[in-house]
Design an enzyme around this catalytic site. Sequence first.
Site, PDB file in Angstrom:
ATOM      1  N   LYS A   1      85.376  18.858  72.070  1.00 13.60           N
ATOM      2  CA  LYS A   1      85.393  20.013  72.441  1.00 13.60           C
ATOM      3  C   LYS A   1      84.967  20.094  73.683  1.00 13.60           C
ATOM      4  O   LYS A   1      85.308  21.087  74.773  1.00 13.60           O
ATOM      5  CB  LYS A   1      84.427  21.025  71.520  1.00 13.60           C
ATOM      6  CG  LYS A   1      85.287  21.129  70.291  1.00 13.60           C
ATOM      7  CD  LYS A   1      84.558  22.378  69.442  1.00 13.60           C
ATOM      8  CE  LYS A   1      85.759  22.644  68.411  1.00 13.60           C
ATOM      9  NZ  LYS A   1      85.248  23.664  67.389  1.00 13.60           N
TER      10      LYS A   1
ATOM     11  N   LYS B   1      95.034  16.578  65.446  1.00 14.39           N
ATOM     12  CA  LYS B   1      94.867  17.417  64.207  1.00 14.39           C
ATOM     13  C   LYS B   1      95.165  18.845  64.849  1.00 14.39           C
ATOM     14  O   LYS B   1      95.031  19.319  65.944  1.00 14.39           O
ATOM     15  CB  LYS B   1      93.411  17.739  63.812  1.00 14.39           C
ATOM     16  CG  LYS B   1      92.275  18.505  64.328  1.00 14.39           C
ATOM     17  CD  LYS B   1      91.201  18.499  63.286  1.00 14.39           C
ATOM     18  CE  LYS B   1      90.334  19.976  64.149  1.00 14.39           C
ATOM     19  NZ  LYS B   1      90.269  20.868  63.425  1.00 14.39           N
TER      20      LYS B   1
ATOM     21  N   LYS C   1      92.666  25.454  65.700  1.00 14.14           N
ATOM     22  CA  LYS C   1      92.927  26.785  66.218  1.00 14.14           C
ATOM     23  C   LYS C   1      92.550  26.929  67.794  1.00 14.14           C
ATOM     24  O   LYS C   1      93.339  27.671  68.507  1.00 14.14           O
ATOM     25  CB  LYS C   1      91.598  27.366  65.815  1.00 14.14           C
ATOM     26  CG  LYS C   1      91.596  27.984  64.221  1.00 14.14           C
ATOM     27  CD  LYS C   1      90.675  29.127  64.032  1.00 14.14           C
ATOM     28  CE  LYS C   1      90.317  28.903  62.492  1.00 14.14           C
ATOM     29  NZ  LYS C   1      89.031  28.332  62.603  1.00 14.14           N
TER      30      LYS C   1
HETATM   31  P1  ATP Z   1      88.744  24.268  66.105  1.00 13.92           P
HETATM   32  O1  ATP Z   1      89.868  23.185  65.968  1.00 13.92           O
HETATM   33  O2  ATP Z   1      88.985  24.997  67.076  1.00 13.92           O
HETATM   34  O3  ATP Z   1      87.618  23.723  66.136  1.00 13.92           O
HETATM   35  P2  ATP Z   1      89.489  24.382  63.327  1.00 13.92           P
HETATM   36  O4  ATP Z   1      90.873  24.891  63.143  1.00 13.92           O
HETATM   37  O5  ATP Z   1      88.915  23.129  63.042  1.00 13.92           O
HETATM   38  O6  ATP Z   1      88.964  25.090  64.605  1.00 13.92           O
HETATM   39  P3  ATP Z   1      87.592  25.714  61.652  1.00 13.92           P
HETATM   40  O7  ATP Z   1      86.992  26.834  61.318  1.00 13.92           O
HETATM   41  O8  ATP Z   1      86.538  24.904  62.451  1.00 13.92           O
HETATM   42  O9  ATP Z   1      88.869  25.574  62.365  1.00 13.92           O
HETATM   43  O10 ATP Z   1      87.494  24.845  60.195  1.00 13.92           O
HETATM   44  C1  ATP Z   1      87.531  25.517  59.102  1.00 13.92           C
HETATM   45  C2  ATP Z   1      88.024  24.416  57.851  1.00 13.92           C
HETATM   46  O11 ATP Z   1      89.293  23.994  58.037  1.00 13.92           O
HETATM   47  C3  ATP Z   1      87.069  23.221  57.970  1.00 13.92           C
HETATM   48  O12 ATP Z   1      86.984  22.824  56.677  1.00 13.92           O
HETATM   49  C4  ATP Z   1      87.879  22.315  58.568  1.00 13.92           C
HETATM   50  O13 ATP Z   1      87.468  20.682  58.121  1.00 13.92           O
HETATM   51  C5  ATP Z   1      89.399  22.548  58.056  1.00 13.92           C
HETATM   52  N1  ATP Z   1      90.439  21.941  58.962  1.00 13.92           N
HETATM   53  C6  ATP Z   1      90.746  22.387  60.380  1.00 13.92           C
HETATM   54  N2  ATP Z   1      91.513  21.941  60.902  1.00 13.92           N
HETATM   55  C7  ATP Z   1      92.223  21.328  59.964  1.00 13.92           C
HETATM   56  C8  ATP Z   1      93.295  20.425  59.880  1.00 13.92           C
HETATM   57  N3  ATP Z   1      94.056  20.309  60.906  1.00 13.92           N
HETATM   58  N4  ATP Z   1      93.742  19.736  58.704  1.00 13.92           N
HETATM   59  C9  ATP Z   1      92.847  20.042  57.529  1.00 13.92           C
HETATM   60  N5  ATP Z   1      91.893  20.736  57.461  1.00 13.92           N
HETATM   61  C10 ATP Z   1      91.468  21.025  58.745  1.00 13.92           C
HETATM   62  N1  LTN Z   2      81.836  23.192  61.520  1.00 11.41           N
HETATM   63  C1  LTN Z   2      82.934  23.632  60.627  1.00 11.41           C
HETATM   64  C2  LTN Z   2      82.693  25.031  60.207  1.00 11.41           C
HETATM   65  C3  LTN Z   2      81.291  25.144  59.481  1.00 11.41           C
HETATM   66  C4  LTN Z   2      81.216  24.958  58.208  1.00 11.41           C
HETATM   67  C5  LTN Z   2      79.715  25.292  57.813  1.00 11.41           C
HETATM   68  C6  LTN Z   2      81.936  24.001  57.163  1.00 11.41           C
HETATM   69  C7  LTN Z   2      80.312  25.833  59.875  1.00 11.41           C
HETATM   70  N2  LTN Z   2      79.390  25.768  58.909  1.00 11.41           N
HETATM   71  C8  LTN Z   2      79.023  24.756  56.769  1.00 11.41           C
HETATM   72  C9  LTN Z   2      81.256  23.828  55.987  1.00 11.41           C
HETATM   73  C10 LTN Z   2      79.842  24.221  55.549  1.00 11.41           C
HETATM   74  C11 LTN Z   2      84.259  23.486  61.556  1.00 11.41           C
HETATM   75  O1  LTN Z   2      84.219  23.321  62.676  1.00 11.41           O
HETATM   76  N3  LTN Z   2      85.029  23.372  60.846  1.00 11.41           N
END
Ligand code: ATP
Ligand code: LTN
Length: 331
Positions: free
Chosen positions: A115, A197, A200
Amino acid sequence: MQTNKLRVFSGIQPTGNIHLGNYLGAVKNWVERQDSYENVFCVVNSHAITLPQNPKILKEKTYDLCAMLLACGINPKKSTLFIQSKVQEHTSLAWLLTCITPMGDLSRMTQFKDKSQKNPKSIFAGLFNYPNLMSADILLYKSNLVPVGEDQKQHIELARDTAIRFNRDFGETFVVPEPLIMQEGARIMGLDDPTKKMSKSSSDKPNHSIALIDTPDRIVKKIKKATTDSEGIIAFHKERAGVYNLLTIYQCFTKQTQEEIESEFAGLGYGKLKERVAEAVIEGLRPIRESYEKLILEQDYLHKILDVGAQTAQKIATATYTEAKEKMGLI
Ligand code: ATP
Ligand code: LTN
């Protein structure tokens, strides 16, 4: 909320639009296991501000995401759903944990490295300390299990180390949590670049991700444009990341085995693969999108559920935070 069931905690950030990776890697798993555990799910808006956000949009996205989680099947009778910033003990406990976490451990976190590379002009201390807020989320509820996508494994390992260190230095307080990571769907890749991956924060790229609110037309278009290769063979070969990703998405929705899917597609081309993946995604997401469109109009209902969720969470959070703070000698 006194039961003999193990407690599950997980969080999701209200940034961008919730996508197929979030759903298949995390939320679907939360929904399907609701009866097996005592569940606490949190929309982690305080995590969202570790990168710059537009305040008005952040607020809107927070409620939209809560509605979407209900639309995905989070049942308020079975699970506590709340907004992180409504329970102040998350940031209070994060401070206590920050004071016992080595800088070296935080600087090894790959999410921080990714990030900060992607946002070189916005590397603030909050982004560096992000994992301590996540540890606080988990430890505050004495959670046994944390269902997440694979990308979060390292953060949960840090939360475990922190719990063990606290318990050793100040007396038994926290439960040491375990990650719960699905075999399929734990790492859904970007459609445009299957070596990265689905995320968002890359949703500005038009063909990167499928949002749960995407219309059938958009889903078809995006899947048609998904990157594949020139081999023409439809099989679960990890090194052929584009085809592997499409097959994984298909598997998550159809719940067939890899062998069944490979034999279904034997002799067929990528055009047919994309057509069937798109159909499976559209049908899988249809009830979610329809339910979301209704729920988003029922703001009073939504707020009521979130108020009840915050009250339930608050009780547990107050008890654990008080215990931790007293153990550290704070008054
Ligand atoms: P960013 O990539 O902007 O950090 P994000 O898409 O990872 O956002 P989060 O809200 O941080 O979104 O993640 C919510 C949940 O979705 C977490 O448990 C994360 O591990 C899962 N996750 C995120 N992206 C993926 C992916 N590409 N495949 C499987 N699980 C995912
Ligand atoms: N860091 C995670 C989101 C997140 C989370 C948590 C997941 C914040 N607090 C506690 C599991 C348990 C992410 O970026 N996907």
